[in-house]
Design an enzyme around this catalytic site. Structure first.
Site, PDB file in Angstrom:
ATOM      1  N   GLY A  75      43.903  51.732  34.950  1.00 51.78           N
ATOM      2  CA  GLY A  75      45.164  52.086  36.422  1.00 51.78           C
ATOM      3  C   GLY A  75      44.032  52.990  37.257  1.00 51.78           C
ATOM      4  O   GLY A  75      45.208  53.042  38.284  1.00 51.78           O
ATOM      5  N   ASP A  76      43.125  53.299  36.966  1.00 58.54           N
ATOM      6  CA  ASP A  76      42.233  53.799  37.802  1.00 58.54           C
ATOM      7  C   ASP A  76      41.615  53.704  38.754  1.00 58.54           C
ATOM      8  O   ASP A  76      41.620  53.097  40.131  1.00 58.54           O
ATOM      9  CB  ASP A  76      41.530  54.775  37.232  1.00 58.54           C
ATOM     10  CG  ASP A  76      41.073  55.504  36.160  1.00 58.54           C
ATOM     11  OD1 ASP A  76      42.507  56.669  35.877  1.00 58.54           O
ATOM     12  OD2 ASP A  76      40.795  55.496  35.129  1.00 58.54           O
ATOM     13  N   THR A  77      41.121  52.023  38.348  1.00 52.97           N
ATOM     14  CA  THR A  77      41.220  51.102  39.503  1.00 52.97           C
ATOM     15  C   THR A  77      42.328  50.643  40.599  1.00 52.97           C
ATOM     16  O   THR A  77      42.011  50.613  41.657  1.00 52.97           O
ATOM     17  CB  THR A  77      40.516  49.406  38.810  1.00 52.97           C
ATOM     18  OG1 THR A  77      39.157  49.916  38.286  1.00 52.97           O
ATOM     19  CG2 THR A  77      39.818  48.670  39.696  1.00 52.97           C
TER      20      THR A  77
END
Length: 525
Positions: free
Chosen positions: A279-281
């Site tokens: 999700g961060d990516t």
């Protein structure tokens, strides 16, 4: 999901040319991974004993978003609270090594840096231990706000990563309102807290979207229509110009104020790994794309590709611009789900291409299969092969089958030049899939006749054509397996006979028949 290679290439080139400035504001975490083998259970407690082979520490949370944005080509500043402990020192070093500007980090004397430590034994996470930072004081909040004000000057985009670990909307929103970057993205557990910021994009996962709405969204692909139906509520409660809800294996749904319909991306399924931070990516890639003024649909599509890259890696991973390019320039993915297949067939038909469909177990691919698949491909422009899943093969062929799992069987078919697309189905016949795709030609091998097939009536009812191609005698899977077993049995019989001859005592002058008592012991004089 199929993404235009030119889109990705052009976007990567634009990012490289402009080097946009992205400011990441949020909860910084140090992810520690201890990996090893787990071959026994402790006698002290019912817990596996992990024999450590590797220990690593990498940026997590907002820090992971920052290193992903930097790896994609942006200049990155990070703002967040860290402690003056060993974890804080390691985190700052890891960020600096990745090329992230850490001069805006606020170091709190005597405080802990949030650390998430995972122990993995074999292919399974044994335990995760979270060491959370304490609650910030008013002085820490004020220092953070001042750091945000300095960092966002001349920024092309800002992304807020709020995991409920200390960064407060009331400290950050006024600052961003005074000096608003061109794009603001928010990734937060509680998006309602950031509604006053009026973000350009928010990126909740399914659980966060459900919590925001106060109702369940269902499971699997059923979540897609539920998300689309909640469009107005999601936009109103987040205050955002657009919302993209991430649905793990089911991709994403993008909702904006200009259309009642959702824009869908589809994830490429990956085997289960001990992954973290996809999700961060996704958030980082979308933010960097928007920072160079990419259209919203393009930004989300490329972000999905970036997330697909990291879910294939164990641990907390990073998608670089180079990895992004490799992922879209590699040979096209041939094994697809039913939704992707329907989209591909629709595109082919609009382009005037003739769709050919066949199906089977393809347990042991042999000359009979390849001959008939080449003939099938010659009947049209796009050959689709539907493969029975393992359970349906067992129902059709017996408990000993299949010899090869569906994933392996699909991979072999996908490698054949004559096959364009492969999909797996769970029913005993492909009729539901045929009814959905309505291929122009339905093909089976000549060991069948049209009258033997339940599919024939379905295909002919919508005007399709049923074709039987040449049958290659003695090349069915059953025949191939029979020959293998017969050869194995003959080899075993020959080996047994050879062993018996070797075991027979050799003839001597005293015993010309070689028939001396096997129990006789000869003692030298």
């Amino acid at each position: 999901m199929s993404v235009d290679v030119r889109l990705v290439r052009d976007l990567v080139a634009t990012i490289d040319d402009r080097e946009p400035l992205v400011v990441v504001i949020g909860d910084c975490i140090l992810d520690r991974w201890t990996v090893g083998t787990a071959e026994r259970v402790s006698r002290e407690a019912p817990a596996p004993v992990v024999r450590v082979t590797e220990s690593i520490a990498v940026p997590g949370g907002a820090a992971n978003t920052a290193v992903n944005a930097r790896a994609l080509g942006a200049r990155v500043r990070i703002v967040g609270l860290i402690g003056d402990d060993d974890a804080g020192t390691v985190l700052r070093e890891r960020l600096a090594t990745a090329g992230v500007d850490t001069s805006f980090l606020v170091e709190v004397a005597g405080a802990r840096t949030t650390t998430k430590s995972r122990v993995v034994g074999g292919d399974r996470m044994v335990v995760r231990v979270d060491d959370l930072a304490g609650t910030p004081t008013a002085d820490h909040d004020e220092r953070l706000a001042r750091a945000v004000a300095r960092a966002v000057r001349c920024a092309d985009a800002a992304v807020v990563c709020d995991y409920g670990l200390g960064v407060r909307a009331e400290d950050v929103v006024p600052v961003l309102d005074r000096d608003r970057p061109g794009t603001i993205v928010v990734d937060a557990h509680d998006l309602a807290r950031w509604a006053a910021l009026r973000p350009d994009l928010v990126t909740p996962n399914a659980g966060e979207a459900a919590a925001l709405l106060g109702r369940d969204l269902g499971t699997g692909a059923d979540r897609v229509p539920a998300v689309v139906a909640a469009r107005a509520d999601l936009l109103a409660r987040t205050g955002a110009r657009a919302v993209v809800v991430t649905l793990d294996r089911d991709g994403t749904v993008l909702l904006d104020r200009d259309s009642d319909e959702g824009f869908r991306t589809r994830a490429i399924p990956a085997s289960e790994q001990q992954t973290s931070g996809a999700g961060d990516t996704f958030c980082a890639a979308a933010t960097v794309a928007l920072a160079v003024r990419a259209p919203l649909h393009d930004a989300v599509s490329v972000a999905q590709v970036a997330a697909d890259v990291v879910v294939r890696e164990a641990g907390t991973s990073v998608c670089s611009a180079a990895a992004l390019l490799v992922s879209v320039t590699a040979p096209a993915v041939t094994v697809v789900d039913h939704d992707e297949l329907a989209d591909a067939v629709d595109r082919a038909r609009r382009a005037g291409r003739r769709v050919v469909f066949t199906n089977g177990c393809f347990d042991v691919v042999h000359t009979g299969h390849t001959t008939y698949l080449r003939q099938a491909r010659d009947l049209g422009d796009l050959l689709v092969v539907a493969l029975n899943d393992d359970d349906s093969v067992r129902r059709l062929k017996g408990p000993e089958r299949p010899f090869n799992p569906a994933e392996d069987r699909a991979g072999v078919l996908a490698a054949l030049a004559c096959v364009d697309l492969v999909t797996v189905f769970a029913t005993d016949t492909p009729i539901p899939l045929i009814e959905r795709l309505r291929p122009e030609v339905y093909v089976k091998g000549g060991d069948y006749s049209p009258e033997m097939l339940r599919e024939t009536a379905v295909v002919r009812a919508y005007g399709g054509e049923v074709v039987m191609v040449d049958y290659v005698p003695e090349h069915s899977t059953t025949a191939v397996v029979r020959r293998i077993r017969e050869a194995a049995a003959a080899a075993a019989e020959a080996q047994s006979a050879a062993t018996a001859v070797e075991a027979r005592p050799a003839a001597t002058a005293a015993d010309p028949d070689g028939a001396a008592d096997a129990g006789t012991e000869v003692i030298p004089r």
